[in-house]
Design a protein around this motif. Structure first.
Motif, PDB file in Angstrom:
ATOM      1  N   GLY A 198      -9.554  87.983  25.442  1.00  0.00           N
ATOM      2  CA  GLY A 198      -9.909  88.744  24.258  1.00  0.00           C
ATOM      3  C   GLY A 198     -10.565  87.931  23.159  1.00  0.00           C
ATOM      4  N   SER A 199     -10.996  88.700  22.144  1.00  0.00           N
ATOM      5  CA  SER A 199     -11.654  88.106  20.975  1.00  0.00           C
ATOM      6  C   SER A 199     -10.655  88.021  19.823  1.00  0.00           C
ATOM      7  CB  SER A 199     -12.833  88.986  20.557  1.00  0.00           C
ATOM      8  OG  SER A 199     -12.376  90.316  20.325  1.00  0.00           O
ATOM      9  N   ASP A 200      -9.381  88.255  20.150  1.00  0.00           N
ATOM     10  CA  ASP A 200      -8.354  88.318  19.100  1.00  0.00           C
ATOM     11  C   ASP A 200      -7.250  87.289  19.324  1.00  0.00           C
ATOM     12  OD1 ASP A 200      -7.464  89.486  21.415  1.00  0.00           O
ATOM     13  OD2 ASP A 200      -6.722  91.329  20.485  1.00  0.00           O
ATOM     14  N   ARG A 201      -7.572  86.207  20.021  1.00  0.00           N
ATOM     15  CA  ARG A 201      -6.558  85.196  20.325  1.00  0.00           C
ATOM     16  C   ARG A 201      -6.980  83.795  19.871  1.00  0.00           C
ATOM     17  NH1 ARG A 201      -4.026  88.937  20.284  1.00  0.00           N
ATOM     18  NH2 ARG A 201      -2.543  89.778  21.781  1.00  0.00           N
ATOM     19  N   PHE A 202      -7.914  83.757  18.903  1.00  0.00           N
ATOM     20  CA  PHE A 202      -8.416  82.441  18.497  1.00  0.00           C
ATOM     21  C   PHE A 202      -7.354  81.614  17.770  1.00  0.00           C
ATOM     22  CE2 PHE A 202     -12.453  84.789  19.048  1.00  0.00           C
ATOM     23  CZ  PHE A 202     -12.945  84.004  20.061  1.00  0.00           C
ATOM     24  N   HIS A 203      -6.428  82.296  17.076  1.00  0.00           N
ATOM     25  CA  HIS A 203      -5.360  81.535  16.400  1.00  0.00           C
ATOM     26  C   HIS A 203      -4.518  80.765  17.422  1.00  0.00           C
ATOM     27  CE1 HIS A 203      -4.256  85.561  17.383  1.00  0.00           C
ATOM     28  NE2 HIS A 203      -3.056  85.542  16.873  1.00  0.00           N
ATOM     29  N   PHE A 204      -4.244  81.410  18.578  1.00  0.00           N
ATOM     30  CA  PHE A 204      -3.487  80.706  19.625  1.00  0.00           C
ATOM     31  C   PHE A 204      -4.332  79.562  20.222  1.00  0.00           C
ATOM     32  CE2 PHE A 204      -1.284  84.995  20.599  1.00  0.00           C
ATOM     33  CZ  PHE A 204      -0.359  84.786  19.594  1.00  0.00           C
ATOM     34  N   MET A 205      -5.627  79.852  20.324  1.00  0.00           N
ATOM     35  CA  MET A 205      -6.535  78.857  20.917  1.00  0.00           C
ATOM     36  C   MET A 205      -6.577  77.595  20.054  1.00  0.00           C
ATOM     37  SD  MET A 205     -10.431  79.541  22.178  1.00  0.00           S
ATOM     38  CE  MET A 205     -10.308  81.040  23.115  1.00  0.00           C
ATOM     39  N   TRP A 206      -6.697  77.779  18.736  1.00  0.00           N
ATOM     40  CA  TRP A 206      -6.758  76.605  17.840  1.00  0.00           C
ATOM     41  C   TRP A 206      -5.444  75.830  17.908  1.00  0.00           C
ATOM     42  CZ3 TRP A 206     -11.186  77.798  18.552  1.00  0.00           C
ATOM     43  CH2 TRP A 206     -11.972  78.696  17.848  1.00  0.00           C
ATOM     44  N   GLU A 207      -4.353  76.571  17.993  1.00  0.00           N
ATOM     45  CA  GLU A 207      -3.035  75.918  18.083  1.00  0.00           C
ATOM     46  C   GLU A 207      -2.975  75.051  19.345  1.00  0.00           C
ATOM     47  OE1 GLU A 207       0.199  78.535  19.097  1.00  0.00           O
ATOM     48  OE2 GLU A 207       1.547  77.485  17.737  1.00  0.00           O
ATOM     49  N   PHE A 208      -3.440  75.624  20.457  1.00  0.00           N
ATOM     50  CA  PHE A 208      -3.429  74.891  21.726  1.00  0.00           C
ATOM     51  C   PHE A 208      -4.322  73.655  21.655  1.00  0.00           C
ATOM     52  CE2 PHE A 208      -5.294  74.232  25.988  1.00  0.00           C
ATOM     53  CZ  PHE A 208      -4.134  73.891  26.678  1.00  0.00           C
ATOM     54  N   LEU A 209      -5.465  73.816  20.967  1.00  0.00           N
ATOM     55  CA  LEU A 209      -6.413  72.700  20.859  1.00  0.00           C
ATOM     56  C   LEU A 209      -5.981  71.677  19.803  1.00  0.00           C
ATOM     57  CD1 LEU A 209      -9.736  74.735  21.097  1.00  0.00           C
ATOM     58  CD2 LEU A 209      -9.034  72.953  22.706  1.00  0.00           C
ATOM     59  N   GLY A 210      -4.990  72.048  18.998  1.00  0.00           N
ATOM     60  CA  GLY A 210      -4.526  71.142  17.942  1.00  0.00           C
ATOM     61  C   GLY A 210      -5.511  71.048  16.798  1.00  0.00           C
ATOM     62  N   ILE A 211      -6.244  72.155  16.533  1.00  0.00           N
ATOM     63  CA  ILE A 211      -7.253  72.104  15.455  1.00  0.00           C
ATOM     64  C   ILE A 211      -6.929  73.101  14.351  1.00  0.00           C
ATOM     65  CG2 ILE A 211      -9.087  71.247  16.935  1.00  0.00           C
ATOM     66  CD1 ILE A 211     -10.201  74.093  17.028  1.00  0.00           C
ATOM     67  N   GLY A 212      -5.724  73.615  14.343  1.00  0.00           N
ATOM     68  CA  GLY A 212      -5.321  74.542  13.293  1.00  0.00           C
ATOM     69  C   GLY A 212      -3.822  74.669  13.374  1.00  0.00           C
ATOM     70  N   ASP A 213      -3.252  75.492  12.503  1.00  0.00           N
ATOM     71  CA  ASP A 213      -1.795  75.596  12.508  1.00  0.00           C
ATOM     72  C   ASP A 213      -1.299  76.749  13.382  1.00  0.00           C
ATOM     73  OD1 ASP A 213      -2.587  77.756  11.070  1.00  0.00           O
ATOM     74  OD2 ASP A 213      -1.721  77.108   9.178  1.00  0.00           O
ATOM     75  N   GLY A 214      -2.241  77.377  14.092  1.00  0.00           N
ATOM     76  CA  GLY A 214      -1.823  78.482  14.950  1.00  0.00           C
ATOM     77  C   GLY A 214      -1.741  79.787  14.179  1.00  0.00           C
ATOM     78  N   VAL A 215      -1.990  79.746  12.883  1.00  0.00           N
ATOM     79  CA  VAL A 215      -1.935  80.962  12.064  1.00  0.00           C
ATOM     80  C   VAL A 215      -3.355  81.366  11.672  1.00  0.00           C
ATOM     81  CG1 VAL A 215      -1.075  81.994   9.942  1.00  0.00           C
ATOM     82  CG2 VAL A 215       0.352  80.377  11.207  1.00  0.00           C
ATOM     83  N   GLY A 216      -4.109  80.400  11.157  1.00  0.00           N
ATOM     84  CA  GLY A 216      -5.480  80.684  10.701  1.00  0.00           C
ATOM     85  C   GLY A 216      -6.370  81.076  11.864  1.00  0.00           C
ATOM     86  N   PHE A 217      -7.295  81.965  11.602  1.00  0.00           N
ATOM     87  CA  PHE A 217      -8.198  82.456  12.650  1.00  0.00           C
ATOM     88  C   PHE A 217      -9.437  81.579  12.745  1.00  0.00           C
ATOM     89  CE2 PHE A 217     -10.348  86.303  14.617  1.00  0.00           C
ATOM     90  CZ  PHE A 217      -9.492  86.343  15.698  1.00  0.00           C
ATOM     91  N   VAL A 218      -9.655  80.779  11.707  1.00  0.00           N
ATOM     92  CA  VAL A 218     -10.837  79.917  11.639  1.00  0.00           C
ATOM     93  C   VAL A 218     -10.355  78.474  11.837  1.00  0.00           C
ATOM     94  CG1 VAL A 218     -12.619  79.098  10.042  1.00  0.00           C
ATOM     95  CG2 VAL A 218     -12.067  81.527  10.150  1.00  0.00           C
ATOM     96  N   PRO A 219     -11.075  77.635  12.598  1.00  0.00           N
ATOM     97  CA  PRO A 219     -10.582  76.271  12.786  1.00  0.00           C
ATOM     98  C   PRO A 219     -10.526  75.539  11.454  1.00  0.00           C
ATOM     99  CG  PRO A 219     -12.805  76.510  13.669  1.00  0.00           C
ATOM    100  CD  PRO A 219     -12.344  77.876  13.259  1.00  0.00           C
ATOM    101  N   SER A 220      -9.419  74.830  11.218  1.00  0.00           N
ATOM    102  CA  SER A 220      -9.296  74.093   9.958  1.00  0.00           C
ATOM    103  C   SER A 220     -10.337  72.985   9.913  1.00  0.00           C
ATOM    104  CB  SER A 220      -7.924  73.432   9.868  1.00  0.00           C
ATOM    105  OG  SER A 220      -6.942  74.360  10.146  1.00  0.00           O
ATOM    106  N   PRO A 221     -10.910  72.719   8.723  1.00  0.00           N
ATOM    107  CA  PRO A 221     -11.828  71.579   8.649  1.00  0.00           C
ATOM    108  C   PRO A 221     -11.069  70.314   9.033  1.00  0.00           C
ATOM    109  CG  PRO A 221     -11.732  72.782   6.564  1.00  0.00           C
ATOM    110  CD  PRO A 221     -10.700  73.381   7.453  1.00  0.00           C
ATOM    111  N   LYS A 222     -11.726  69.384   9.688  1.00  0.00           N
ATOM    112  CA  LYS A 222     -11.051  68.189  10.186  1.00  0.00           C
ATOM    113  C   LYS A 222     -10.344  67.440   9.047  1.00  0.00           C
ATOM    114  CE  LYS A 222     -11.630  65.087  13.942  1.00  0.00           C
ATOM    115  NZ  LYS A 222     -12.507  64.460  14.881  1.00  0.00           N
ATOM    116  N   SER A 223     -10.951  67.468   7.854  1.00  0.00           N
ATOM    117  CA  SER A 223     -10.433  66.694   6.737  1.00  0.00           C
ATOM    118  C   SER A 223      -9.014  67.098   6.326  1.00  0.00           C
ATOM    119  CB  SER A 223     -11.373  66.844   5.548  1.00  0.00           C
ATOM    120  OG  SER A 223     -11.543  68.203   5.271  1.00  0.00           O
ATOM    121  N   VAL A 224      -8.629  68.361   6.553  1.00  0.00           N
ATOM    122  CA  VAL A 224      -7.308  68.784   6.089  1.00  0.00           C
ATOM    123  C   VAL A 224      -6.222  68.564   7.139  1.00  0.00           C
ATOM    124  CG1 VAL A 224      -8.279  70.507   4.528  1.00  0.00           C
ATOM    125  CG2 VAL A 224      -7.456  71.234   6.766  1.00  0.00           C
TER     126      VAL A 224
END
Ligand SMILES: N[C@@H](CCC(=O)N[C@@H](CS)C(=O)NCC(=O)O)C(=O)O
Length: 225
Positions: A198-224
């Motif tokens: 689906g197109s509605d699972r990006f928050h899980f995807m970022w969490e798996f990739l370690g690029i977000g907190d698993g909540v945000g739908f947009v990847p966190s900027p690397k700096s934060v």
């Protein structure tokens, strides 16, 4: 050294949810690259997935079809695709457009391939063009290619080589667990792999990739991070 982290997303232009996922991943491709995550789009044939898995298009269940009408409106707004509307010929047969994409992917730069993919959804889902017809398919891609190139692309859509290639991509998606689209097979920097539907699972995807907190739908900027 190139990162092993990657998102491989299987898509069919017959699917509006594939359009959402494509638009979103494409928009964040640079941000993902800054996290050493590459994105690859793979054309498949959704009907082939349904046949192989015994699945049915979601609209065949009346309660689901009614909900889809609501969901599609919400997603249109969220993904900024307000011009999207159901084509008058639906579902259109997408084998030729999808085979053409494989030819383009193999023979042209990545940016051209990505734009050719996007234009299929624009033609079908925004301009109500029947892209199963060669003339309308050629028109869709006419701004991207020289006349000779376009001729070769359209010829390729009828060749055994590209029929087989689309079938192979579709089989690969099914072997990777797909029962619908968009289907993403994702590998993180540790080399672990998982899948998302689906197109509605990006928050899980970022969490798996370690690029977000698993909540945000947009990847966190690397700096934060
Ligand atoms: N919840 C998903 C729905 C995706 C979806 O319904 N995809 C359709 C194609 S447009 C499909 O293949 N569905 C198979 C299924 O629901 O089993 C999303 O928001 O992206």
């Amino acid at each position: 050294m190139t990162s092993m982290a990657r998102i491989k997303t299987y898509l069919d232009c017959v699917s509006p949810y594939s359009y959402y996922a494509f638009t979103f991943l494409n928009k964040h491709r640079e941000a993902l690259k800054s996290h050493d995550v590459s994105v690859e789009f793979v054309p498949i044939f959704l009907r082939g997935v349904n046949v192989a898995t015994g699945n049915q298009p979601p609209g065949t269940l009346p309660a689901k079809a009614a909900y889809l009408a609501i969901d599609i409106e919400n997603a249109k707004r969220y993904f900024g695709l307000s011009a999207l509307k159901k084509p008058s010929v639906f579902p259109v047969l997408t084998v030729k457009p999808q085979r053409g994409l494989i030819y383009i992917k193999n023979n042209f730069p990545e940016e051209t391939y990505i734009e050719a993919f996007r234009l299929l959804w624009v033609s079908l889902w925004e301009q109500n063009k029947d892209i199963s017809q060669e003339a309308q398919l050629a028109e869709t891609w006419s701004g991207l290619f020289k006349e000779e190139e376009l001729k070769r692309i359209i010829e390729a859509t009828g060749k055994e080589e590209y029929k087989d290639a689309l079938m192979e991509n579709t089989n690969e998606a099914v072997q990777n667990g797909a029962f619908g689209v968009p289907w993403s097979v994702v590998r993180n920097a540790k080399g672990e792999e998982t899948r998302f539907f689906g197109s509605d699972r990006f928050h899980f995807m970022w969490e798996f990739l370690g690029i977000g907190d698993g909540v945000g739908f947009v990847p966190s900027p690397k700096s934060v991070l």
